[in-house]
Design a protein around this motif. Structure first.
Motif, PDB file in Angstrom:
ATOM      1  N   GLN A 107      33.203  18.671  47.993  1.00  0.00           N
ATOM      2  CA  GLN A 107      31.746  18.739  47.868  1.00  0.00           C
ATOM      3  C   GLN A 107      31.075  18.079  49.068  1.00  0.00           C
ATOM      4  O   GLN A 107      30.114  18.601  49.615  1.00  0.00           O
ATOM      5  CB  GLN A 107      31.289  18.079  46.565  1.00  0.00           C
ATOM      6  CG  GLN A 107      31.618  18.891  45.336  1.00  0.00           C
ATOM      7  CD  GLN A 107      31.313  18.139  44.041  1.00  0.00           C
ATOM      8  OE1 GLN A 107      31.257  16.917  44.017  1.00  0.00           O
ATOM      9  NE2 GLN A 107      31.148  18.891  42.969  1.00  0.00           N
ATOM     10  N   LYS A 108      31.595  16.918  49.499  1.00  0.00           N
ATOM     11  CA  LYS A 108      31.040  16.222  50.658  1.00  0.00           C
ATOM     12  C   LYS A 108      31.205  17.067  51.919  1.00  0.00           C
ATOM     13  O   LYS A 108      30.288  17.158  52.739  1.00  0.00           O
ATOM     14  CB  LYS A 108      31.724  14.862  50.848  1.00  0.00           C
ATOM     15  CG  LYS A 108      31.284  13.820  49.855  1.00  0.00           C
ATOM     16  CD  LYS A 108      32.000  12.503  50.104  1.00  0.00           C
ATOM     17  CE  LYS A 108      31.602  11.460  49.068  1.00  0.00           C
ATOM     18  NZ  LYS A 108      32.347  10.199  49.247  1.00  0.00           N
ATOM     19  N   LYS A 167      28.680  19.910  51.885  1.00  0.00           N
ATOM     20  CA  LYS A 167      27.327  19.434  52.195  1.00  0.00           C
ATOM     21  C   LYS A 167      27.184  19.140  53.686  1.00  0.00           C
ATOM     22  O   LYS A 167      26.168  19.452  54.300  1.00  0.00           O
ATOM     23  CB  LYS A 167      27.008  18.176  51.374  1.00  0.00           C
ATOM     24  CG  LYS A 167      26.704  18.478  49.919  1.00  0.00           C
ATOM     25  CD  LYS A 167      26.396  17.197  49.151  1.00  0.00           C
ATOM     26  CE  LYS A 167      26.202  17.492  47.674  1.00  0.00           C
ATOM     27  NZ  LYS A 167      25.990  16.273  46.888  1.00  0.00           N
ATOM     28  N   ALA A 218      26.920  22.401  55.583  1.00  0.00           N
ATOM     29  CA  ALA A 218      25.612  23.015  55.375  1.00  0.00           C
ATOM     30  C   ALA A 218      24.555  22.308  56.212  1.00  0.00           C
ATOM     31  O   ALA A 218      23.700  22.939  56.829  1.00  0.00           O
ATOM     32  CB  ALA A 218      25.237  22.986  53.900  1.00  0.00           C
ATOM     33  N   ALA A 219      24.618  20.967  56.263  1.00  0.00           N
ATOM     34  CA  ALA A 219      23.660  20.193  57.057  1.00  0.00           C
ATOM     35  C   ALA A 219      23.812  20.510  58.541  1.00  0.00           C
ATOM     36  O   ALA A 219      22.811  20.680  59.253  1.00  0.00           O
ATOM     37  CB  ALA A 219      23.854  18.704  56.804  1.00  0.00           C
TER      38      ALA A 219
END
Length: 145
Positions: free
Chosen positions: A112-113, A116, A119-120
């Motif tokens: 999940q990290k 993210k 995506a960032a």
């Protein structure tokens, strides 16, 4: 077409309405049902039994990106009540929500990290690219050697 439908249902062990209906025909290595459909010029097309079950239930595949998902988590099951269409992401999220991910909770949190962070980074690149001219945009899109 009617022969194909009859042949499909002849390979299903229909049980109670809410029970799993195991596929009794050919299966993939992962246990998912497969059926051969005759095509033109003597060639055959292999179809996923879950996809056929959903289609016969009036739920056509929304796109090639969609997969059949099992609410029962039983690969040979073709009961349309246990099946729905979803993307690979939907299927993965379903797997994680049911705690069926092989890596356990630590792996899930790490993935999940990572997602993210990716995506960032993509958002930052998009924002930077809007401020650049067309030449720089093309350079950013080129794969590096």
């Amino acid at each position: 077409m009617l022969k194909d439908i009859e042949r499909f249902w002849s390979k299903v062990d229909k049980r109670g309405e809410d029970e799993c209906w195991p596929w009794a025909g050919a299966k993939s290595g992962a246990g998912y049902g497969s059926i051969r459909q005759s095509a033109r010029r003597g060639k055959y097309k292999h179809l996923m039994a879950t996809h056929v079950a959903l289609h016969l239930d009036g739920r056509k595949r929304p796109s090639k990106a969609h997969v059949a998902m099992h609410s029962c988590d039983n690969p040979p099951c073709v009961n349309p009540k246990h099946l729905s269409w979803g993307t690979n992401l939907d299927n993965s999220l379903d797997m994680v929500s049911k705690d069926r991910d092989r890596g356990g909770p630590k792996r899930i949190v790490r993935r999940q990290k990572e997602a993210k962070a990716m995506a960032a980074a993509a958002e930052e690149m998009d924002a930077a690219a809007t401020n650049l001219g067309p030449t720089m945009k093309r350079r950013l899109k080129r794969p590096s050697a």
